[in-house]
Design a protein around this motif. Structure first.
Motif, mmCIF file in Angstrom:
data_model
loop_
_atom_site.group_PDB
_atom_site.id
_atom_site.type_symbol
_atom_site.label_atom_id
_atom_site.label_comp_id
_atom_site.label_asym_id
_atom_site.label_seq_id
_atom_site.Cartn_x
_atom_site.Cartn_y
_atom_site.Cartn_z
ATOM 1 N N UNK A 193 -42.552 -14.081 -48.277
ATOM 2 C CA UNK A 193 -41.694 -14.005 -49.456
ATOM 3 C C UNK A 193 -42.136 -15.045 -50.490
ATOM 4 N N UNK A 194 -41.854 -16.295 -50.235
ATOM 5 C CA UNK A 194 -42.234 -17.364 -51.154
ATOM 6 C C UNK A 194 -43.648 -17.852 -50.832
ATOM 7 N N UNK A 195 -44.265 -18.496 -51.826
ATOM 8 C CA UNK A 195 -45.618 -19.017 -51.685
ATOM 9 C C UNK A 195 -45.584 -20.526 -51.908
ATOM 10 N N UNK A 196 -46.144 -21.277 -50.957
ATOM 11 C CA UNK A 196 -46.189 -22.732 -51.050
ATOM 12 C C UNK A 196 -47.631 -23.151 -51.320
ATOM 13 N N UNK A 197 -47.806 -23.920 -52.404
ATOM 14 C CA UNK A 197 -49.127 -24.393 -52.802
ATOM 15 C C UNK A 197 -49.128 -25.908 -52.706
ATOM 16 N N UNK A 198 -50.092 -26.454 -51.949
ATOM 17 C CA UNK A 198 -50.231 -27.901 -51.809
ATOM 18 C C UNK A 198 -51.637 -28.292 -52.216
ATOM 19 N N UNK A 199 -51.740 -29.370 -52.997
ATOM 20 C CA UNK A 199 -53.019 -29.876 -53.479
ATOM 21 C C UNK A 199 -53.146 -31.326 -53.051
ATOM 22 N N UNK A 200 -54.171 -31.634 -52.274
ATOM 23 C CA UNK A 200 -54.377 -32.985 -51.761
ATOM 24 C C UNK A 200 -55.509 -33.649 -52.538
#
Length: 312
Positions: free
Chosen positions: A260-267
Motif C-alpha cells: 500500500x504505502x511506500x517507504x523511501x530511506x536515503x542514507x
C-alpha cells in the motif's frame, strides 16, 4: 412583268396560287398569273437557289456535298505510286558499296592504331632525356665517415638506455596496491552498518535487482521485539536498493513497500544520517501507473530539500 433571273419560269399553264414547275419545284404565284419577286433579305442567294424553299435548298446542298465527298474517296490515282517489283532484289536491299567503304575505313583506322601503338612502345623503351643521372665519379658525401660514426655512437647510447630502463625496478608496486585495496575493502565492510555499494556508473549498476541483507551471525534476538521485527520484515518488501547521487551528495536509497504505502530511506555515508519519506497509497499508485512500475525512474525524481526528501 418578267420574273427575275434565277426564278423558275417553267410553270404549268392554267395554275393558280402555288404551282409546280416541270423540274418539280414549288413556286408562289398570284391570281393574275404573275410570279412575285423574292424577298429583299434573300436577294444575294437567289441566283444559287434551285428551289424556292430554303429547307429544300439546304437539303439539296447537303446531298450534293455528301455525294462530292464520296466521289473524292473513290478517286483512283492517275499514276502508279506503289513500289516497283525490282525493289525486292538483293542489290537494292543491301548496299554493297557502302559496306565496302566502311570496311576500308575500319581497316585504315586499325592500321593507324597499330602505328600509334608501335610509336608509344618505342618511346617507353627509350630513356627519359629530361632525368638527370647522378654522377657516379663524384663521392656521395664529403663527411660520410663522420656521419656514420655519429650514427653508430647514437645507436650504442640508445641500447644502453634501453637496457638500463628494463633492468630498473619500479618504485610503485601494482601487486602491493591490489593487496592494500583488498584489505581496505574488508575493513570497510566490517565498519559499515549498511551494505557497501561502490560508485559505479549508471550503465554498470543494476538498480532493478533486489538486494537482500542476510542477518548477522549470533544476532538472533528473542522476545516481543524480535517477533515484531520479523513480522515487519515479512510485511515490508524491498523493491529497490541502489546508490545514487542527489545534488552534491551520494546516498544509499532503499525502497520498501507493504503493498500500500511506500517507504523511501536515503542514507548519507559522509554525515552518517538517514532521511526517510513515506509515500501514501494514493500517491504511490499514481507514481506506479505513470512510471509503469519502474522504481528506478521514481528514484530519479527524488530531491533533497534541506533535511527532507521530496518526490516530484
Amino acid at each position: 412583268p418578267e420574273p427575275r433571273s434565277g426564278v423558275c419560269r417553267q410553270l404549268a399553264p392554267g395554275s393558280l396560287g402555288r404551282a409546280r414547275c416541270q423540274r418539280g419545284c414549288l413556286q408562289a404565284r398570284d391570281l393574275s398569273g404573275h410570279t412575285p419577286p423574292p424577298p429583299m433579305a434573300d436577294r444575294g442567294r437567289v441566283g444559287s437557289l434551285v428551289c424556292s424553299c430554303k429547307s429544300a435548298a439546304q437539303k439539296e446542298w447537303r446531298k450534293a456535298h455528301e455525294a462530292h465527298r464520296q466521289r473524292i474517296t473513290q478517286v483512283q490515282p492517275a499514276s502508279d505510286m506503289t513500289a516497283p517489283s525490282t525493289m525486292g532484289m538483293v542489290h537494292f536491299r543491301t548496299n554493297l558499296k557502302r559496306e565496302r567503304l566502311l570496311e576500308d575505313r575500319y581497316m585504315e583506322i586499325d592500321r593507324e592504331n597499330q602505328h600509334l601503338l608501335k610509336k608509344m612502345s618505342e618511346a617507353m623503351k627509350k630513356p627519359n632525356p629530361y632525368i638527370l643521372k647522378p654522377d657516379t665519379d663524384k663521392p656521395a658525401s664529403l663527411n660520410r665517415n663522420a656521419r656514420k660514426a655519429d650514427l653508430t655512437r647514437i645507436t650504442h647510447e640508445n641500447q644502453r638506455m634501453l637496457k638500463a630502463i628494463q633492468s630498473t625496478k619500479p618504485v610503485y608496486d601494482a601487486k602491493k596496491w591490489e593487496e592494500g585495496f583488498q584489505k581496505s575493502a574488508v575493513l570497510l565492510k566490517s565498519v559499515c552498518a549498511y551494505p557497501v555499494i561502490t560508485r559505479m556508473p549508471r550503465t554498470a549498476s543494476s538498480p532493478s535487482v533486489l538486494m537482500t541483507i542476510e542477518p548477522e551471525a549470533g544476532a538472533g534476538a528473542t522476545g516481543g521485539s524480535a517477533s515484531f521485527a520479523a513480522a515487519e520484515q515479512e510485511d515490508n518488501k524491498h523493491v529497490l536498493k541502489e546508490g545514487m547521487r542527489i545534488g552534491e551528495k551520494y546516498f544509499l536509497l532503499e525502497f520498501t513497500t507493504d503493498g500500500r504505502a511506500l517507504t523511501i530511506s536515503a542514507y548519507d555515508g559522509d554525515s552518517q544520517t538517514t532521511l526517510e519519506l513515506v509515500v501514501k497509497e494514493k500517491k504511490h499508485r499514481q507514481l506506479y501507473r505513470e512510471l509503469n512500475g519502474d522504481y528506478s525512474l521514481m528514484a530519479a525524481r527524488i530531491r533533497v530539500d534541506g533535511d527532507r526528501l521530496m518526490v516530484d
